[in-house]
Design a protein around this motif. Sequence first.
Motif, PDB file in Angstrom:
ATOM      1  N   TRP A 181       0.849  -1.197   0.000  1.00 19.67           N
ATOM      2  CA  TRP A 181       0.000   0.000   0.000  1.00 19.67           C
ATOM      3  C   TRP A 181       0.882   1.243   0.000  1.00 19.67           C
ATOM      4  O   TRP A 181       1.846   1.336   0.782  1.00 19.67           O
ATOM      5  N   ASP A 188      -2.571   5.317  -1.087  1.00 20.62           N
ATOM      6  CA  ASP A 188      -3.734   4.432  -0.968  1.00 20.62           C
ATOM      7  C   ASP A 188      -4.382   4.520   0.408  1.00 20.62           C
ATOM      8  O   ASP A 188      -5.593   4.331   0.543  1.00 20.62           O
ATOM      9  N   ALA A 207      -4.301  -3.080  -2.557  1.00 21.83           N
ATOM     10  CA  ALA A 207      -3.754  -1.763  -2.885  1.00 21.83           C
ATOM     11  C   ALA A 207      -3.699  -1.581  -4.388  1.00 21.83           C
ATOM     12  O   ALA A 207      -3.463  -2.513  -5.113  1.00 21.83           O
TER      13      ALA A 207
END
Length: 258
Positions: A31, A118, A258
């Motif tokens: 992420w 993210d 992600a």
Amino acid sequence: MLTIAIANQKGGVGKTTTAINMATAMAATGWRTLLIDLDPQGNASTGLGVEANARPVSSYDLLVDELPLRDTVLPTSIPGLDVVASTVDLSGAEIELVGVEERTARLSRALRAHDGHDICFIDCPPSLGLLTLNALSAADTLLVPLQCEFFALEGLSQLLQTVERVQQRFNPNLDIIGIALTMFDRRNRLTDQVSDDVRDCLGDLVFKTVIPRNVRLSEAPSHGLPALVYDQGCVGSRAYMSLARELIARFPSERQAA
């Protein structure tokens, strides 16, 4: 961007340790992660290796001067993890913002158009003042670290009341994604008693993973590193990786990758 505030008005419950290591864990799983340090003490920034003299811009500039978020983001040594650092200037932000219109929406406006990450974690100060209100107004959800000690439930009750007020006045979509039991010591009978009481009261809202008392978790910030980097194999690091997996499982299905 999914925004998670990490808050508890009680100090010393592991908020900053949780913020640093959860952000690191999310970055490690791919992420693009941002950590916003909203505590004037700046411990999250220090714990990620961003020294006080290496913070040309900070969350103060973001909130008070309304500098664009992208201009306040600093890289860390952790791949995929950036930080908006804090400085002592932030301690005066609450006074400076008192007379400002929509003063609780400053952070929300700053995050609204940001698409460079993210997920965003916000490390809140140990109070329910204007800085924390900005975080709760901007967040999609709230993660509450809760120390396994006698006054834990009393403090939690106050925080839940604040969340209700924020929902009513500023952010109707705010919810609590989970409560993480921290500083868990199985040698202490009170720890088990508090844990049982919290789980009886709040049920599945409490994460199954508990964060133990661990020397390596305490040592890591002095080296400017998350525990997950300082000692990946220690019980504290393994607990935070487990908590991160549990956290991701609670995300809406469209956000679990992600």
